[in-house]
Design an enzyme around this catalytic site. Structure first.
Site, PDB file in Angstrom:
ATOM      1  N   GLU A 488       0.808  -1.221   0.000  1.00 49.28           N
ATOM      2  CA  GLU A 488       0.000   0.000   0.000  1.00 49.28           C
ATOM      3  C   GLU A 488       0.839   1.268   0.000  1.00 49.28           C
ATOM      4  O   GLU A 488       0.296   2.368   0.110  1.00 49.28           O
ATOM      5  CB  GLU A 488      -0.973  -0.023   1.175  1.00 49.28           C
ATOM      6  CG  GLU A 488      -1.980  -1.144   1.038  1.00 49.28           C
ATOM      7  CD  GLU A 488      -3.040  -1.169   2.125  1.00 49.28           C
ATOM      8  OE1 GLU A 488      -2.909  -0.408   3.100  1.00 49.28           O
ATOM      9  OE2 GLU A 488      -3.987  -1.969   2.001  1.00 49.28           O
ATOM     10  N   GLN A 597       4.876  -3.753   2.686  1.00 46.27           N
ATOM     11  CA  GLN A 597       4.745  -5.185   2.977  1.00 46.27           C
ATOM     12  C   GLN A 597       5.168  -6.005   1.759  1.00 46.27           C
ATOM     13  O   GLN A 597       5.361  -5.456   0.674  1.00 46.27           O
ATOM     14  CB  GLN A 597       3.295  -5.487   3.305  1.00 46.27           C
ATOM     15  CG  GLN A 597       2.340  -5.186   2.159  1.00 46.27           C
ATOM     16  CD  GLN A 597       0.930  -4.946   2.635  1.00 46.27           C
ATOM     17  OE1 GLN A 597       0.512  -3.804   2.792  1.00 46.27           O
ATOM     18  NE2 GLN A 597       0.186  -6.011   2.858  1.00 46.27           N
TER      19      GLN A 597
HETATM   20  C1  BGC Z   1      -2.434  -3.968   4.905  1.00 44.78           C
HETATM   21  C2  BGC Z   1      -3.397  -4.769   4.069  1.00 44.78           C
HETATM   22  C3  BGC Z   1      -4.318  -5.550   4.984  1.00 44.78           C
HETATM   23  C4  BGC Z   1      -5.000  -4.610   5.968  1.00 44.78           C
HETATM   24  C5  BGC Z   1      -5.838  -5.359   6.987  1.00 44.78           C
HETATM   25  C6  BGC Z   1      -3.198  -3.096   5.878  1.00 44.78           C
HETATM   26  O1  BGC Z   1      -2.307  -2.434   6.716  1.00 44.78           O
HETATM   27  O2  BGC Z   1      -1.614  -3.145   4.100  1.00 44.78           O
HETATM   28  O3  BGC Z   1      -2.696  -5.666   3.234  1.00 44.78           O
HETATM   29  O4  BGC Z   1      -5.251  -6.229   4.237  1.00 44.78           O
HETATM   30  O5  BGC Z   1      -4.025  -3.909   6.685  1.00 44.78           O
HETATM   31  O6  BGC Z   1      -5.074  -6.213   7.752  1.00 44.78           O
END
Ligand code: BGC
Length: 765
Positions: A488, A597
């Site tokens: 993200e 991530q």
């Molecule tokens: C992550 C996502 C994840 C979400 C819920 C976010 O911080 O980047 O990949 O789905 O958290 O756990």
């Protein structure tokens, strides 16, 4: 450590944490609801700092999302899981002073969760404003036999006085106040307003309803037959109450059961209040605390029988592993209408939403160890196909479905689309999970009735969303523009490697199952309007899928432009500026190569046959250096890959951080709820990582290798109706067939035949 101690989570043995963190850690749940282990005297008293409450899976209200600039197709409402009043809440009255009106002093003395029985035992020392002290002991559990029941036994004993103590069980408030208002967008802001009515005005059976989503559930408060407490009206509220004569050293006990019933909106039924009240009473008639507990424990026994991972050589780690597995079990919806939220049912974080976390990080655990539960979790997605189809059309996608990035009811609930809706990979993630489930279980009925439809309709999405390129760089390849991959910290790119590879898989499995069912069940293809032409088109897109590759660095490229950006100066960024998302504008972050991530390396993890170990090493080294692990979904993946690369120390280090994440509150926000995907990753690290379990055509392969610190690892899983037990030591691996017909499997890619009478025992070198 004796066998029993291995399942006890004792407060005194955990590192010190704040109150909210422990409330989360000790939450009790059963997939239908979760109850935080808060101070039972807090209620809505702002004198205390905790965050009490109960969450019911799928029970949410809508809050209107307000945008300064509201564009077409933006999610209009956020679904927020409701923080319901705490059923543990209790009022005491001493010398005419009620604990909910004038705060009593409450000191937590001890807590212990027995993960075998599911019983949480807690001790609080309480002092009234008139200096009378008594000890309150709680024993509570969420029933796994009857998922509607939360059961709690209170014992009180005077510490420094003899005399009357009045107990009042009522819920004077309905909207649980939340004490802190966090600036962290990952935490939930309290925004829902609940209403309540009593079903019969004189009984503590209440209907709680939301205002905008128009959902209702019923919570019935009853005493159990090991004590008699009368229902009276206190302050116009039906309440259980009794005055005990306490003498020092003599405990008095009383127990309650809460029956929580929620007719899920996907069921499209309405709740008959009187029918519910009658059934709650019938269910509970003549049941004692012990009977209800025994029934629930029997279910948990089955769970451990199937799902335990027994590690020897590090007792604390072994317990940490069990803690993660137990929480997964407590979190998973089991009705085909609900899934597993990012925080399970332990807290309001991420508003109780389901993400790809469920399918990619948690589902494998259930698929292999509790396939019936995995089936229910996948059915949830099947039941929300109409919403996903509607969303696709709303987004201008002509064919197929578009599952939401975050949701409870199946509709998109993400307000920040670049890191939300744009993560269209969720479609392919769900399809991948369906395929894994079918390959592991051999559940052809599921494939025929539900799974195939999910796979075809998600595959169609890619044909509409992607296109055949005409530009020189991508000529005649199938490309997918304007998406966000798992990372993200990079958004709205062309050809995110992970997305394209997962889409390719989605298309290929649609072709595979279409060809398979064309012969066995042609009517299914007719019903879904799948033609030979369409199969050919799906196949062509899968074959022609563009996968970006940096030929200079010889690495998989995260997207078309990723390697040309400057690298974020990770080492020069002060510790207190992490997670970056709380300190920098998204565009500042997007400007650099920095990963929140695991992203591209997720494909190395999910498709091990795609690359040789030299490629894996280059990808790993490149992406590890630019990844900051600001998401809890990251470390475990790097750990598994480090293991595959035989970087034993790194693999071990990442694994320890994974297992202990919530017990040590290492992300700093366990108070908002556990990191459920990371809990699933604990299992992935052990089984896909250290045991090296992987799927082969109608079989599986094991490539085990334990960290030096461990003596052995034992676990079980189901494969096509057979239960298999694996024991790995430093020297050997033993594979046993516990139930089912003989099969061939692979150990380090060498074939072995397994029968019930002949286990396989092989030396490891
Ligand atoms: C992550 C996502 C994840 C979400 C819920 C976010 O911080 O980047 O990949 O789905 O958290 O756990």
């Amino acid at each position: 450590m004796d066998a029993n101690d291995a399942f006890q989570l004792h407060l005194q043995k955990l590192p010190p944490q704040d109150e909210k963190t422990f409330e989360t850690i000790y939450t009790l749940g059963n997939g239908h609801f979760g109850v935080r282990a808060s101070n039972p005297l807090q209620g809505n008293n702002s004198h205390f700092n905790g965050q009490p409450g109960m969450f019911v899976n799928g029970f949410y209200d809508l809050t209107e999302l307000s945008y300064g600039e509201n564009y077409a197709g933006y999610a209009q409402n956020s679904q927020t899981i409701c923080q319901l009043p705490d059923p543990r809440f209790i009022i005491f009255e001493l010398d005419g002073i009620r604990s909910d009106e004038t705060p009593y002093d409450v000191k937590l003395v001890d807590k212990n969760l027995d993960m075998r029985s599911g019983v949480l035992m807690e001790i609080f020392d309480i002092k009234s404003p008139t200096n009378k002290q008594f000890r309150l002991t709680l024993q509570s559990f969420a029933s796994h036999a009857d998922k509607h029941l939360f059961v709690i036994k209170y014992s009180v004993s005077a510490l420094n006085f003899t005399g009357a103590l009045t107990v009042i069980k009522q819920h004077p408030y309905i909207n649980q106040q939340i004490q802190t208002h966090s600036e962290d967008m990952r935490a939930s802001q309290p925004s829902t307003v609940l209403d309540r009515t009593f079903i019969q005005s004189k009984l503590p059976i209440m209907q709680i309803s939301t205002r905008k989503s128009q959902l209702a559930l019923i919570v019935a408060q009853q005493t159990l037959n090991d004590n008699q407490m009368q229902v009276t009206m206190i302050d116009d509220l039906p309440s259980h109450s009794k005055t005990f004569d306490l003498t020092q050293g003599m405990a008095q006990s009383f127990s309650f059961v809460y029956a929580i019933s929620f007719p899920h909106p996907l069921l499209k039924t309405t709740l008959s209040q009187s029918a519910f009240a009658a059934s709650a009473e019938k269910r509970l008639a003549n049941k004692s605390f012990k009977q209800l507990l025994d029934e629930s424990t029997a279910k948990i026994d089955q769970f451990w029988e199937n799902s335990d991972v027994e590690l020897t050589g590090d007792d604390n780690l072994a317990k940490g592993i069990r803690f993660n597995l137990f929480h997964l079990y407590q979190a998973a919806g089991n009705d085909g209408l609900t899934s597993i939220a990012a925080k399970g049912l332990t807290g309001p974080g991420y508003e109780g939403h389901y993400f790809w976390d469920a399918e990619m990080f948690m589902l494998p655990f259930f698929t292999y160890t509790e396939p019936a539960m995995a089936r229910q979790l996948l059915l949830y997605r099947y039941h929300t196909l109409p919403q996903a189809q509607h969303r696709a059309r709303e987004m201008g996608v002509e064919n197929g479905v578009m599952f939401p990035w975050r949701t409870i009811n199946g509709e998109e609930s993400s307000s920040y689309y670049p890191a939300g809706t744009a993560q269209v990979h969720i479609n392919a993630d769900i399809a991948y999970a369906v395929d894994t489930y079918v390959r592991v279980t051999g559940d052809d009925d599921f494939l025929f009735d539900y799974g195939y439809e999910i796979i075809v309709r998600t595959a169609r999405f890619w044909l509409s969303y992607g296109h055949w390129a005409t530009d020189d760089a991508h000529k005649d390849q199938f490309v997918i523009d304007d998406v966000t991959g798992p990372d993200e910290y990079t958004a709205m790119v062309s050809n995110n490697y992970f997305t394209n590879r997962m889409a390719q898989n989605n298309l290929s499995i649609a072709v595979k199952y279409s060809n398979q069912l064309k012969h066995s069940h042609p009517e299914k293809l007719v019903a879904l309007n799948v033609t030979d032409e369409e199969i050919a088109e799906l196949n062509r897109a899968a074959d022609g899928m563009y996968l970006p590759y940096d030929h200079e660095r010889k690495i998989k490229m995260q997207d078309d432009l990723s390697t040309s950006k400057p690298v974020w100066p990770i080492k020069d960024t002060p510790r207190n500026q992490f997670p970056l998302l709380l300190h920098y504008h998204p565009m500042t972050i997007y400007h650099y190569q920095v990963n929140k991530q695991a992203d591209t390396v997720m494909t190395d993890f999910l498709f091990p046959k795609d690359q040789d170990s030299a490629q894996l090493k280059r990808d790993f080294d490149y992406y590890e250096a630019i990844t900051v692990h600001d998401s809890s979904l990251s470390r475990a993946i790097f750990g598994i890959l480090a293991h595959r690369l035989h970087h034993a120390d790194d693999a071990y280090h990442y694994f320890m951080q994974t297992v202990l994440m919530d017990l040590s509150n290492s992300q700093g926000n366990t108070g908002d709820g556990v990191h459920a995907a990371n809990m699933g990753s604990t299992w992935l690290s052990l089984i896909y990582g250290f045991a090296g379990l992987g799927l082969e055509k109608e079989s599986f392969n094991l490539s085990p290798e334990l960290p030096e610190a461990w003596s052995s690892l034992r676990f079980r899983f189901w494969f096509h109706g057979r239960q298999i037990e694996i024991t790995i030591t430093q020297l050997a691996v033993t594979v046993k067939l516990l139930t089912g017909t003989p099969l061939q499997f692979y150990l380090k890619h060498k074939a072995f035949k397994l029968t019930k009478d002949r286990l396989v025992n092989q030396a490891l070198n």
